[in-house]
Write an enzyme that holds these catalytic residues in place. Structure first.
Site, mmCIF file in Angstrom:
data_model
loop_
_atom_site.group_PDB
_atom_site.id
_atom_site.type_symbol
_atom_site.label_atom_id
_atom_site.label_comp_id
_atom_site.label_asym_id
_atom_site.label_seq_id
_atom_site.Cartn_x
_atom_site.Cartn_y
_atom_site.Cartn_z
ATOM 1 N N GLU A 226 26.500 -6.612 -15.772
ATOM 2 C CA GLU A 226 26.196 -8.017 -15.513
ATOM 3 C C GLU A 226 26.397 -8.936 -16.717
ATOM 4 O O GLU A 226 26.641 -10.125 -16.546
ATOM 5 C CB GLU A 226 24.756 -8.155 -15.007
ATOM 6 C CG GLU A 226 24.492 -7.478 -13.670
ATOM 7 C CD GLU A 226 25.236 -8.147 -12.516
ATOM 8 O OE1 GLU A 226 25.365 -9.378 -12.543
ATOM 9 O OE2 GLU A 226 25.703 -7.423 -11.612
ATOM 10 N N SER A 505 -31.004 1.370 22.605
ATOM 11 C CA SER A 505 -31.978 2.340 22.082
ATOM 12 C C SER A 505 -31.768 2.713 20.622
ATOM 13 O O SER A 505 -32.597 3.415 20.049
ATOM 14 C CB SER A 505 -31.923 3.617 22.914
ATOM 15 O OG SER A 505 -32.208 3.311 24.257
#
Lengths: 801, 153
Positions: A226, A505
């Site tokens: 690059e 319950s």
């Protein structure tokens, strides 16, 4: 330009120092620079002003225009400078927090099957190979695993990479050895799996890498491809630019970039696809400024972490660290040459060279990268050739952690919000060590999948049956698994936390515990007879039992284990709402408890998570340990920031809880949850309670072993009846995962401060072990019944609630 | 179940601070520190837990209480009903000056099945010390009496 955070964080003290030092230095230089600009701008003006032949155009508007131009230029540079420095210092480190599962502890004697360990090793990201030689690989031959662990920073210590051998025999770890030294290893941790990240709103993801941990072949290859003059130029490379221009002219279109790495970095900071000259001009200037402020290695490191390398749905893949995981499911340091070359190839255009859509294009470019690397003598020609012959090796589907365990992550985020701001979680790169146990979570998910589908079909609920599960460690309150929807990957309404439903319950243990504290014992006789209560608005309420019968005088323990409503309301009314609300709060319930009689039968809305907090106290011998999802948080550089240690607070005496535990254990033998006996191994003792609400709208089961507590809720979002009781629904799902996880039986030892007797639970009298209908129960000294019962047959067992 | 782990050493420092437990004479920090360091379980506990205890001991000696805490937590996840481990945790809290947690953890240690009277006595001493530091003299005296009664057995 996307608006981005300009917060500055500190990945390492060194970085921060250098960054701030540079910042101040930069401020000075900028000031100097603009000063210089001003003088240089003034100089020609002065000259002309004092010159022999004062040009009229400079005297008038021209001079003003010139000055104005110089000022605009200075302002322009100042603007670019501020912007680029903000980007570089702020955004560069905006890292999402990483969330880890609990690390698996391995030691001799640990219960673990080959399959379980295999799954854990894969979750931790190890690759299977024939012979485990490199870091992050493992082999499995017969019952023997060999692996090379990764170095890992825990909150308490840094663990180095080791070559290990683990042998499993008959479902447990038989031996762990260090393959280098041959020494046995007493205990080790498998590095925890990454289970999530906390992203900022713009869905950028990255995994920070430091320059020194990036393979040299990658950086050298990248520069070769690059920007060959990277270490020489000042941000721009005119020769490369000229070359690119020439190539473009010859081709008649844009074919070559010629941008330096610095320019590419700038371009990535302000992602825009527009290819205008003005943008190019801006980029070039910012590249120069960047090079002026920072040194090459800083720029290269930022580049490696910033560059855009792909798109995963909404998630943008930034930087080589994350790209390595995304494409190869492996950390950058473990990549091979062909993979490094592939990543370098992608830099040119991640969508044109899309690894999954255009593999041929990418392969061609990768091989070009390899040949250039060989030409530049970064690798040998032989290495290049052999790598070029290999396939791309991109994983078909990346190990996508985004969206895993949404219910747990939701709870964890809520808990972290007490201590951290949202920005800290999304930008500081925190490392969060959670309590999630992926193995247990998997069992819960599979059990839910099986039972929800089955029960849904049985009851004709057309996919409307919903569920929530909370599973925690009874000794320390760590949440190990959480389910908030029948679909474990659904990230919406989290029923475990937000579905507040009547608990039925499940509330009864609080009523009976209050009674034990007020001097009742398990064999105290209470009345299960019809009663009618008047409400404040003159309404009348006559609670009924599930079997429609009243049972007369019954021992307290029997009223609890068979969940008699009339006895519970009578008992609760005699104790007073205050006492019961107080018990509930001491158990850990935070909500206000309504003071009306139906509260005694569970007309109190709680979420499964709230219920877990309540039962956690019972499961932990009366000690309150808040439920936790996080063990500790580390900074990005490994510093320990905060620990969330186990905390305990004694809320009830050991004796009262022992009596309650014995009663709740009896529930699973002769009470409403006795069907558990068929569903669980015989030696797995459990204490638990079923819960069912009016017209069978909610099905609950809360139960604990000696090491795990789980609360399961089944119901519908529209609150319509299910046709399922607690035992008929939630209990089945509960038993399915509890029998699959490694859990210890509830220990039934005798407290020296209590007296234990065999009691006939039908009449509350002394009995003997070999008689029917007996329970072995603890009593405070001198309170055990003295009357002896005959050996009787077992009683009716027709109720199933 | 918990008989695997017992004391080899009778916590000399704990006894020291028990003796020194009088309102006029608060315990000195150094004694507490040596107290934690000298605690060792017997070799009958499993090697993994012994290893973690060794790490915890070294960390505590170096003043790294967070590291010691993390090791003790790891050990507790392996043997969650080991009363001795809970006791060490309580001692650690005492050294960190977190009195409420020290007392809570000592009580937790005593809630497990074990017939080690000296361990129980030491847990009561921690509770006594914590309550005293919190200014609850009555509770401190009551806890101290429990400790003395156990020690006399």
């Amino acid at each position: 330009m996307p608006k981005r955070s300009s917060r500055k964080s500190s990945p390492s003290p060194r970085k921060k120092r250098s960054a701030t030092a540079k910042k101040t230095a930069a401020k000075k230089t900028t000031a100097k620079k603009s000063a210089r600009k001003k003088t240089s701008a003034r100089r020609p003006a002065k000259k002309t002003a004092s010159g022999k032949r004062p040009a009229s155009f400079l005297k008038g508007y021209g001079r003003l225009l010139f000055l104005f131009g110089a000022l605009v230029l200075a302002a322009y540079y100042l603007y670019l400078d501020v912007m680029i420095r903000n980007q570089f210092e702020g955004k560069r480190w905006a890292l999402p927090a990483t969330v880890y599962a609990r690390p698996l502890e391995l030691y001799v004697g640990k219960k673990l099957s080959v399959q379980q360990l295999l799954r854990e090793i894969k979750l931790s990201g190890y690759r299977p190979v024939l012979e485990a030689k490199s870091v992050g690989t493992f082999s499995l031959h017969g019952n023997t695993f060999e692996l090379v662990s990764r170095a890992f920073q825990y909150g308490d210590s840094f663990e180095v990479s080791r070559q290990l051998r683990i042998r499993i025999e008959q479902g447990q770890v038989l031996a762990i050895d260090d393959r280098n030294t041959g020494e046995p290893v007493d205990i080790m941790r498998l590095e925890p799996a990454v289970i999530g990240r906390i992203y900022p709103a713009h869905h950028e993801d990255r995994q920070l890498v430091r320059l020194q941990e990036v393979p040299k072949t990658l950086t050298r290859g990248l520069i070769a491809l690059e920007d060959r003059a990277f270490y020489q130029h000042h941000g721009l490379d005119p020769r490369a630019l000229a070359r690119a221009l020439w190539a473009d002219l010859r081709a008649g279109k844009l074919v070559q970039g010629g941008s330096t790495l610095t320019q590419q970095l700038v371009k990535n900071f302000f992602l825009s696809n527009q290819r205008s000259l003005w943008r190019k001009f801006n980029e070039a200037n910012m590249a120069l400024l960047l090079e002026w402020h920072y040194d090459k290695d800083d720029i290269l490191e930022a580049y490696l972490n910033e560059i855009y390398l792909g798109q995963d749905g909404k998630r943008a893949i930034h930087g080589f660290g994350l790209a390595s995981h995304y494409y190869f499911d492996r950390p950058l340091a473990e990549l091979r040459l062909k993979e490094i070359a592939t990543l370098i190839a992608l830099v040119r255009g991640p969508s044109y060279y899309d690894a999954r859509r255009h593999p041929q294009r990418l392969l061609k470019r990768r091989n070009l990268v390899l040949s250039i690397m060989a030409k530049q003598r970064i690798i040998s020609a032989q290495e290049a050739n052999s790598a070029a012959r290999q396939p791309l090796g991109v994983v078909r589907r990346p190990h996508n952690i985004a969206g895993l365990y949404p219910a747990f992550m939701d709870l964890m985020r809520r808990q972290l919000r007490r201590d951290y701001r949202q920005e800290d979680l999304t930008a500081e790169g925190l490392r969060i060590f959670s309590t999630l146990d992926p193995a247990i979570q998997q069992q819960v998910e599979q059990a839910a999948d099986k039972w929800i589908n089955r029960l849904d079909a049985q009851r004709g609920l057309a996919g409307k049956l919903q569920t929530a599960v909370v599973l925690s460690d009874t000794s320390n309150g760590e949440v190990l698994a959480l389910l908030g929807d029948r679909n474990p990957n659904y990230a919406g309404f989290n029923r475990a936390l937000d579905a507040s439903r009547p608990v039925g319950s499940l509330i009864k243990p609080a009523v009976y515990l209050s009674a034990l504290e007020k001097g009742y014992n398990l064999a105290s006789m209470i009345e299960d007879t019809p009663l009618t209560l008047k409400g404040p608005d003159d309404s009348r309420w006559s609670p009924r039992n599930y079997d429609g019968q009243s049972h007369g005088s019954v021992p307290l323990v029997t009223a609890l284990i068979r969940s008699y409503n009339q006895a519970t309301v009578r008992l609760g009314m005699s104790l007073g709402f205050e006492a019961i609300a107080d018990t509930l709060h001491r158990l850990g319930v935070k909500q206000a408890i309504p003071a009306y009689p139906s509260m005694l039968l569970g007309a109190v809305n709680l979420s499964p998570y709230d219920v877990s907090g309540m039962y956690q106290t019972l499961a932990a011998n009366g000690f309150n340990s808040p439920l936790r999802t996080v063990r500790e948080v580390l900074a990005a550089d490994g510093r320990a920031l905060k620990r969330f240690p186990v905390t305990v607070k004694q809320a009830f005496s050991a004796e009262k809880i022992e009596m309650m535990n014995r009663a709740l254990n009896a529930v699973t033998h002769v009470g409403t949850a006795r069907s558990l006996q068929k569903l669980l191994p015989a030696d797995l003792e459990i204490a638990g309670k079923t819960g069912t609400t009016n017209d069978l709208r909610d099905s609950w089961f809360a139960g604990y072993s000696g090491s795990h507590l789980a609360v399961v809720w089944l119901g519908r979002d529209d609150n319509q009846p299910l046709g399922l009781s607690g035992a008929g629904g939630a209990l089945k799902l509960w038993a399915e995962f509890m029998r699959r996880i490694d859990t210890r039986p509830l220990p039934l030892f005798e407290l020296p401060s209590l007296e234990y007797e065999w009691i006939n639970f039908l009449n509350g009298r002394l009995s003997a072990e070999d008689c029917e209908s007996v329970l072995y129960l603890p009593f405070p000294p001198g309170q055990a019944p003295s009357e002896r019962a005959e050996c009787l047959d077992s009683g009716m067992m027709d109720d199933d609630f | 179940m918990l008989r695997q782990t017992r004391f080899l050493f009778l916590l000399p420092a704990l006894l020291l601070f028990a003796c020194s437990f009088t309102p006029e004479q608060p315990v000195s920090k150094t004694k507490e520190e040596t107290g934690l360091i000298q605690i060792r379980p017997s070799t009958s506990s499993r090697p993994a837990v012994l290893k973690l205890l060794e790490k915890a001991r070294r960390a505590a000696k170096a003043g790294q209480f967070d590291v010691a805490e993390a090791q003790l937590e790891r050990a507790l996840r392996i043997e969650p009903r080991n009363a001795t481990l809970w006791h060490y945790m309580a001692r650690l809290r005492l050294e960190q000056g977190r009195m409420e947690q020290a007392a809570g953890l000592a009580a937790r240690s005593n809630s497990f099945e074990h017939d080690d009277a000296s361990l129980q006595a030491n847990n009561w001493r921690i509770i006594a010390h914590a309550r005293y530091q919190q200014g609850d003299i009555e509770a401190a005296n009551a806890a101290q009496a429990r400790a003395d009664a156990l020690a006399a057995d």
